[in-house]
Scaffold this active site. Structure first.
Site, short mmCIF file in Angstrom:
data_model
loop_
_atom_site.label_atom_id
_atom_site.label_comp_id
_atom_site.label_asym_id
_atom_site.label_seq_id
_atom_site.Cartn_x
_atom_site.Cartn_y
_atom_site.Cartn_z
N ARG A 21 0.83 -1.17 0.04
CA ARG A 21 -0.23 0.07 0.28
C ARG A 21 0.92 1.29 -0.02
O ARG A 21 1.01 1.83 -0.97
CB ARG A 21 -0.81 0.03 1.14
CG ARG A 21 -2.18 1.11 1.17
CD ARG A 21 -1.58 2.23 1.39
NE ARG A 21 -1.20 2.55 2.73
CZ ARG A 21 -0.79 3.69 3.25
NH1 ARG A 21 -0.52 4.63 2.49
NH2 ARG A 21 -0.21 3.84 4.42
N ASP A 22 1.57 1.59 1.09
CA ASP A 22 2.36 2.77 1.31
C ASP A 22 3.53 2.84 0.01
O ASP A 22 3.99 3.68 -0.44
CB ASP A 22 3.08 2.82 2.59
CG ASP A 22 3.28 4.28 3.01
OD1 ASP A 22 3.24 5.01 2.23
OD2 ASP A 22 3.56 4.37 4.15
N HIS A 213 5.18 3.88 13.06
CA HIS A 213 5.31 3.79 11.53
C HIS A 213 6.53 4.87 10.95
O HIS A 213 6.03 6.13 11.22
CB HIS A 213 3.89 3.99 10.79
CG HIS A 213 3.92 4.34 9.13
ND1 HIS A 213 3.24 3.44 8.58
CD2 HIS A 213 4.29 5.12 8.54
CE1 HIS A 213 3.15 3.83 7.31
NE2 HIS A 213 4.09 4.87 7.22
N HIS A 215 9.49 6.23 8.31
CA HIS A 215 9.91 6.48 7.12
C HIS A 215 11.56 6.75 7.48
O HIS A 215 11.99 7.57 8.34
CB HIS A 215 9.55 7.53 6.37
CG HIS A 215 8.13 7.14 5.71
ND1 HIS A 215 7.97 6.76 4.57
CD2 HIS A 215 6.89 6.82 6.19
CE1 HIS A 215 6.62 6.33 4.25
NE2 HIS A 215 6.17 6.50 5.28
N CYS A 246 4.59 9.33 0.83
CA CYS A 246 3.26 9.84 0.75
C CYS A 246 3.25 10.85 -0.57
O CYS A 246 4.31 11.44 -0.44
CB CYS A 246 2.97 10.69 1.78
SG CYS A 246 1.39 11.31 1.85
N ASN A 255 9.41 3.58 3.60
CA ASN A 255 9.38 3.33 4.94
C ASN A 255 10.51 2.66 5.32
O ASN A 255 11.41 2.45 4.47
CB ASN A 255 8.12 2.33 4.91
CG ASN A 255 6.90 2.76 4.68
OD1 ASN A 255 6.66 3.03 3.37
ND2 ASN A 255 6.25 3.29 5.53
N1 COA Z 1 -13.44 4.76 -3.45
C1 COA Z 1 -13.78 5.04 -4.69
N2 COA Z 1 -13.95 6.18 -5.39
C2 COA Z 1 -13.98 7.30 -4.53
C3 COA Z 1 -13.78 7.13 -3.03
C4 COA Z 1 -13.43 5.80 -2.47
N3 COA Z 1 -13.29 5.73 -1.17
N4 COA Z 1 -13.83 8.40 -2.54
C5 COA Z 1 -14.22 9.06 -3.55
N5 COA Z 1 -14.28 8.48 -4.76
C6 COA Z 1 -14.58 9.06 -6.10
C7 COA Z 1 -16.29 9.88 -5.88
O1 COA Z 1 -16.87 9.02 -6.38
C8 COA Z 1 -15.80 10.84 -7.33
O2 COA Z 1 -15.98 10.35 -8.50
P1 COA Z 1 -16.58 10.83 -9.53
O3 COA Z 1 -15.87 12.02 -9.95
O4 COA Z 1 -16.37 9.91 -10.72
O5 COA Z 1 -17.91 11.34 -9.22
C9 COA Z 1 -14.26 11.33 -6.88
O6 COA Z 1 -13.75 10.22 -6.12
C10 COA Z 1 -14.28 12.47 -6.20
O7 COA Z 1 -14.82 12.36 -4.92
P2 COA Z 1 -15.04 13.35 -3.55
O8 COA Z 1 -16.02 13.09 -2.71
O9 COA Z 1 -15.29 14.83 -4.23
O10 COA Z 1 -13.69 13.36 -2.98
P3 COA Z 1 -12.21 14.10 -3.47
O11 COA Z 1 -12.01 14.08 -4.68
O12 COA Z 1 -12.46 15.31 -2.57
O13 COA Z 1 -11.30 12.96 -2.55
C11 COA Z 1 -10.47 11.44 -1.10
C12 COA Z 1 -11.22 12.49 -1.33
C13 COA Z 1 -9.74 11.60 0.08
C14 COA Z 1 -11.30 10.36 -1.31
C15 COA Z 1 -9.44 11.20 -2.15
O14 COA Z 1 -8.48 12.29 -2.38
C16 COA Z 1 -8.36 10.17 -1.85
O15 COA Z 1 -8.96 8.79 -2.15
N6 COA Z 1 -7.50 10.43 -1.61
C17 COA Z 1 -6.18 9.37 -1.45
C18 COA Z 1 -5.36 9.80 -0.22
C19 COA Z 1 -4.33 9.00 0.20
O16 COA Z 1 -4.59 7.78 -0.03
N7 COA Z 1 -3.26 9.49 0.24
C20 COA Z 1 -2.09 8.71 0.64
C21 COA Z 1 -2.27 8.00 1.84
S1 COA Z 1 -1.51 9.20 3.15
ZN ZN Z 2 3.93 6.03 5.55
#
Ligand code: COA
Ligand code: ZN
Length: 326
Positions: A21-22, A213, A215, A246, A255
């Site tokens: 994942r990370d 955790h 890095h 990240c 990590n």
């Molecule tokens: N699984 C699948 N699709 C998702 C989802 C999820 N958990 N959460 C949101 N979406 C989709 C929505 O359906 C939407 O799709 P569409 O544009 O086709 O309608 C799109 O993503 C945007 O959704 P929204 O609610 O506006 O969310 P956002 O754009 O503000 O995103 C997060 C918020 C946090 C869900 C998104 O930025 C994300 O998944 N980030 C990952 C962060 C991460 O993992 N970082 C690294 C780890 S530290």
């Molecule tokens: Zn990390």
């Protein structure tokens, strides 16, 4: 004298793999779904306590893990291994639960700025959303772990006050989560700080599963692990080959490396339950999957007692050395 003579009093230390994942979330090259499944299956055989298989995030945000459902459903589960996944919101929780994930790992940052940059929400908004995720998980009887980012420092704000870290963590403990992970998202932690924060967390939440955790961004990863063990920690997130980072943290790198940590802890007499040979073999296959070398020093140098053959002319060298005495 053998290494055994220098071995300290061993403890049971649980190693939790986060490379899938990370690590993979950062990779430019998409690792084919069947290769991800094979990698998790190999790791399952290695004796790890927990594997963070994937993340149920938006596929636009983290395209590298857009195959989360298939991977989580098709891995061969080994009893005793906890298969966890990162979940950012209720939508992710529903996908994860549907895919039979053993535990949901929720993330928010102890730093307001990092939370806004990474998750596009204030911490208060994140907490409100995650509290709903916790309720969703509890209704499905799936345990929750909360990973708090930037506990040991934020790359934009600097030090994060202990009152912030402990205040946000306490709110999750009050919701009844099973575990808390204190994350050093960008390698800002240092051993004396780790020791104080770990000790305080163990005292404050004796009934909560505590994970550290780290890095290795600034080369302090192993030192931090050892400091945390001395302060009472017994669970660590590590990543195969030292992959990771990240995408929203400037300068973030890998990590702490699973095989480096297991190698060091085994030499010191700790019981990780991990088959180091299996881990190293898996780490050596990573470059072919991701298209570049991995940071792992063990992949480069081998184990401490992976001895090198003596040069074929050693006898001649000895003869010449002794001849100088005559
Ligand atoms: N699984 C699948 N699709 C998702 C989802 C999820 N958990 N959460 C949101 N979406 C989709 C929505 O359906 C939407 O799709 P569409 O544009 O086709 O309608 C799109 O993503 C945007 O959704 P929204 O609610 O506006 O969310 P956002 O754009 O503000 O995103 C997060 C918020 C946090 C869900 C998104 O930025 C994300 O998944 N980030 C990952 C962060 C991460 O993992 N970082 C690294 C780890 S530290
Ligand atoms: Zn990390």
């Amino acid at each position: 004298m053998t290494a055994g003579a220098f071995t300290g009093a061993g403890r049971r230390i649980r190693i939790q793999e986060v490379g899938t994942r990370d690590g993979l979330q950062m990779e430019a090259r998409f690792v084919p779904t069947e290769d991800k499944i094979a990698l998790v299956d190999t790791l399952s055989q290695a004796g790890l306590a927990k594997i963070e298989v994937t993340s149920f995030t938006s596929p636009q945000a983290i395209p590298a893990l857009r195959d989360a459902e298939v991977v989580m459903r098709e891995i061969a589960r080994v009893p005793g291994v906890v298969y966890t996944a990162l979940v950012p919101n209720v939508r992710g929780a529903e996908r994860a639960i549907e895919s039979r994930t053993d535990e949901l790992n929720l993330v928010m940052s102890a730093s307001e700025t990092h939370n806004l940059v990474n998750l596009r929400m204030t911490r208060a908004q994140s907490f409100a959303g995650l509290a709903e995720v916790v309720r969703t998980a509890q209704a499905a009887r799936v345990p929750v772990n909360v990973s708090l980012s930037c506990v040991f420092g934020c790359p934009m704000e600097g030090d994060v006050a202990g009152s912030e870290v402990f205040g946000w963590a306490q709110r999750f403990v009050d919701l009844g989560v099973r575990g808390l992970t204190l994350c050093d998202t960008t390698g800002m932690a240092f051993p004396t700080q780790v020791s104080a924060i770990t000790r305080a967390a163990r005292e404050r939440w004796p009934g909560t599963e505590l994970t550290l955790h780290f890095h290795n961004t600034r080369g302090m990863g192993l030192a931090n692990v050892l400091a945390a063990i001395d302060a009472g920690a017994d669970r660590f997130d590590t990543s195969l080959g030292g992959l990771g980072g990240c995408p929203y943290a400037p300068g973030a790198t890998g990590n702490v490396c699973s095989e480096e940590i297991v190698h060091a802890l085994q030499l010191m007499g700790h019981d990780t339950g991990v088959d180091l040979g299996c881990l190293i073999a898996a780490a050596r296959r990573l470059p072919a999957l991701i298209g570049h070398d991995v940071p792992s020093q063990i992949v480069k140098a081998g184990r401490r007692l992976d001895l090198h053959p003596v040069p074929p002319n050693l006898d001649a060298v000895r003869e010449r050395a002794l001849a100088r005495e005559r």
